[in-house]
Scaffold this active site. Structure first.
Site, PDB file in Angstrom:
ATOM      1  CG  HIS A 194     -10.076   6.784   5.069  1.00  0.00           C
ATOM      2  ND1 HIS A 194     -11.082   5.883   4.802  1.00  0.00           N
ATOM      3  CD2 HIS A 194      -8.973   6.036   5.350  1.00  0.00           C
ATOM      4  CE1 HIS A 194     -10.602   4.643   4.915  1.00  0.00           C
ATOM      5  NE2 HIS A 194      -9.327   4.710   5.270  1.00  0.00           N
TER       6      HIS A 194
ATOM      7  CG  HIS B 251      -8.646   6.326   1.145  1.00  0.00           C
ATOM      8  ND1 HIS B 251      -8.495   6.050  -0.189  1.00  0.00           N
ATOM      9  CD2 HIS B 251      -8.132   5.257   1.813  1.00  0.00           C
ATOM     10  CE1 HIS B 251      -7.915   4.859  -0.324  1.00  0.00           C
ATOM     11  NE2 HIS B 251      -7.684   4.362   0.876  1.00  0.00           N
TER      12      HIS B 251
ATOM     13  NE  ARG C  88      -4.579   5.488   2.920  1.00  0.00           N
ATOM     14  CZ  ARG C  88      -5.156   4.693   3.791  1.00  0.00           C
ATOM     15  NH1 ARG C  88      -5.667   5.179   4.905  1.00  0.00           N
ATOM     16  NH2 ARG C  88      -5.234   3.397   3.555  1.00  0.00           N
TER      17      ARG C  88
ATOM     18  NE  ARG D 229      -5.313   5.327   9.249  1.00  0.00           N
ATOM     19  CZ  ARG D 229      -5.719   4.355   8.443  1.00  0.00           C
ATOM     20  NH1 ARG D 229      -5.041   3.227   8.372  1.00  0.00           N
ATOM     21  NH2 ARG D 229      -6.803   4.501   7.702  1.00  0.00           N
TER      22      ARG D 229
ATOM     23  CD  GLU E 246      -3.037  -1.120   2.193  1.00  0.00           C
ATOM     24  OE1 GLU E 246      -4.079  -1.691   1.930  1.00  0.00           O
ATOM     25  OE2 GLU E 246      -2.843  -0.516   3.270  1.00  0.00           O
TER      26      GLU E 246
END
Ligand SMILES: Cc1cc2nc3c(=O)[nH]c(=O)nc-3n(C[C@H](O)[C@H](O)[C@H](O)COP(=O)(O)OP(=O)(O)OC[C@H]3O[C@@H](n4cnc5c(N)ncnc54)[C@H](O)[C@@H]3O)c2cc1C
Length: 503
Positions: free
Chosen positions: A344, A236, A283, A379, A116
């Site tokens: 998000h 997000h 992100r 995050r 990711e």
């Protein structure tokens, strides 16, 4: 009057994992989990991508995961916490596996590790694209068999009660609304945990379900607990932009890790202008790039392009995402998937120490509602389920040691509002919620944030809310909307106007 040794507010991964561990260690303690809707209605259940854990020490290392987390957090993480969480991850994963949670493996029996954004290695354990659901169901199954845990569904906690003696404040219980009996009640507790999740519903576009209204933040703030870093709301980059869904359906970051591209209206990739990692940047960077491209092209969205991928493998890895797209007539093998950034994850929240303890000694906050120091400004993907597990463990160990110090308060409290008005004002509050979502989204995404104007508008919304209940006693939509306003105020206050925008 009702009482329980431990009250857990929220039935997501943090509350359930804490309950399971504590109930096993301490069968002598009574534990109540209250949740404002059904136990299954959580952010946890929607988690797709999985959980970040270093499992392959030949290719990966704790140091690399730590470095990736610190880099994503952009200088705002607490390094000691980052190290603690990442080094504990394999033990917490083992506990999940012991209760039957299953994660995908390759044909050779090795973990099938996803990649990711922001991760330098494949290290995401997943259960296809429904990892949260798998974890939540296994936790609920085991918890339902534990005799000292009760789950009270449709019980909405309204406020915490605290007592201060000799300069020391403790949490002695909570007021809550029992929806089935339409009554506001009080429960006495020796230890209380806020596991109430985030606040995505404060924004126009969000991936968070309707329960994510910042209740825990608002309750903690009213109890005088310190709240920090609420200005760091993570957007997000790839929420499905189809219709006016609330919440928007998420297309997991793992899809980009699998090789999907992000393209604009001209079907051109544009992310390398912003970051050399392209689709695998973090992100914050991708969301900002997409927002710029949408403005620049005066369009409503950009697209995920999955047409070049091995479709058999893609459908096998992402059955929920592909089925959802198909249900809307979008065939990933043929069509571009329209996407927009959406609120998000709340990176900040209730400030806690390494054991999840707030500034009130017998009040803990774990999971998304807590600000632990792990995430900093942004995050790293798939670090939040992990954070919830590690802090649930830490808090469970701490409660085991400290609960003996706390006895039940002898004060008998009678709720100020013994009855909640069974209101018909959901519709009116829905309109106010939409106004708040527009207000906060406009404020948060503006390059010239005008906090004074935002404060004034919040005040007007508060007045409108009060006027709606003038003739009644109190209503549940009013309580929830008041929490949303209080959380919005904290976000606005903690936003520095010159802070770099994240969307
Ligand atoms: C679509 C989506 C995908 C995600 N994917 C991932 C992923 O792949 N990996 C990852 O690490 N993270 C992911 N996340 C983030 C992660 O799922 C959440 O941060 C995490 O599940 C939060 O768990 P929690 O226990 O803190 O709270 P939640 O799971 O949000 O649960 C909150 C609970 O609190 C209850 N509650 C709230 N207010 C009250 C009240 N007043 N009274 C009583 N009960 C109340 C709710 O009813 C609910 O039971 C994703 C999030 C979303 C939305």
């Amino acid at each position: 009057m009702l009482k329980t040794d431990i009250l857990i507010i929220g039935s997501g991964i943090s509350g359930l994992f804490f309950a399971m561990k504590t109930a096993k260690k301490r069968p002598d303690l009574s534990i109540v989990i209250m949740t404002k809707e059904t136990a299954k209605n959580t952010n946890t259940r929607l988690a797709q991508g999985g959980i970040a854990v270093v499992t392959n020490l030949f290719k990966d290392s704790f140091e690399q995961h730590i470095k990736d987390t610190l880099q994503a957090g952009d200088g705002h993480c607490d390094e000691t916490i980052v190290k603690m969480v990442i080094e504990q991850a394999p033990e917490r994963l083992k506990e999940l596996i012991e209760i039957g949670a299953s994660f995908d493996k390759d044909e050779d029996g090795q973990w099938n590790l996803g990649l990711e954004g922001g991760h330098s290695q494949n290290r995401i354990l997943h259960h296809k694209d429904s990892s949260g659901l798998e974890i939540e169901e296994k936790l609920l199954k085991i918890i339902k068999k534990m005799p000292n845990i009760e789950i009270w569904e449709n019980h909405q906690v309204i406020d915490l009660n605290t007592e201060t003696k000799k300069g020391k404040t403790t949490c002695t219980g909570a007021f809550y609304y029992d929806k089935k009996h339409n009554k506001i009640k009080y429960i006495r507790t020796r230890t209380t945990l806020l596991c109430t999740g985030g606040c995505g519903q404060l924004f126009e576009n969000t991936t968070n379900p309707k329960i994510a209204t910042g209740d825990g933040i608002a309750m903690a703030a009213r109890a005088g607990v310190e709240i920090e870093d609420m200005q760091y709301i993570q957007f997000h980059p790839t929420a499905l932009s189809a219709g006016k869904d609330n919440p928007l359906f998420l297309i997991s970051e793992a899809v980009r890790g699998f090789g999907a591209y992000i393209v604009n209206e001209d079907q051109k990739r544009f992310l390398f202008k912003y970051d050399l990692r392209g689709e695998l940047a973090t992100r914050d960077i991708i969301s900002e790039a997409i927002s710029n491209e949408i403005k620049y092209q005066s369009k409503k969205h950009v697209y995920l392009d999955c047409r070049h991928l091995d479709q058999k493998a893609f459908y096998a890895h992402f059955p929920v995402i592909t089925a959802h797209c198909n249900s809307l007539g979008i065939k990933p093998e043929r069509d571009l998937i329209p996407i927009v950034p959406a609120a998000h994850y709340q990176c900040g929240g209730i400030k806690v120490d390494p054991n999840g303890k707030t500034s009130i000694e017998n009040l803990y906050a774990i999971g998304e509602c807590a600000r632990t120091g792990l995430h900093g400004k942004n995050r790293l993907a798939s670090n939040s389920l992990l954070e919830a597990l590690v802090f649930a463990h830490q808090a469970s160990e701490d409660v085991n040691k400290t609960i003996a110090k706390f006895t039940f308060s002898t004060k008998l409290l009678i709720p100020k509002f013994p009855k909640a008005h069974q209101s018909n004002d959901y519709y009116a509050f829905d309109i106010l919620k939409k106004e708040l979502q527009t207000l906060l989204t406009t404020f948060y995404t503006s390059s010239e944030r005008d906090a004074e104007l935002a404060f004034a508008k919040i005040k007007m919304l508060n007045n409108s809310a009060i006027s709606l209940i003038e003739t009644h006693e109190i209503t549940i939509p009013f309580i929830e909307f008041s929490n949303m306003l209080a959380t919005a105020l904290l976000i606005i206050k903690q936003c520095k106007t010159k802070e770099k925008q994240t969307c």
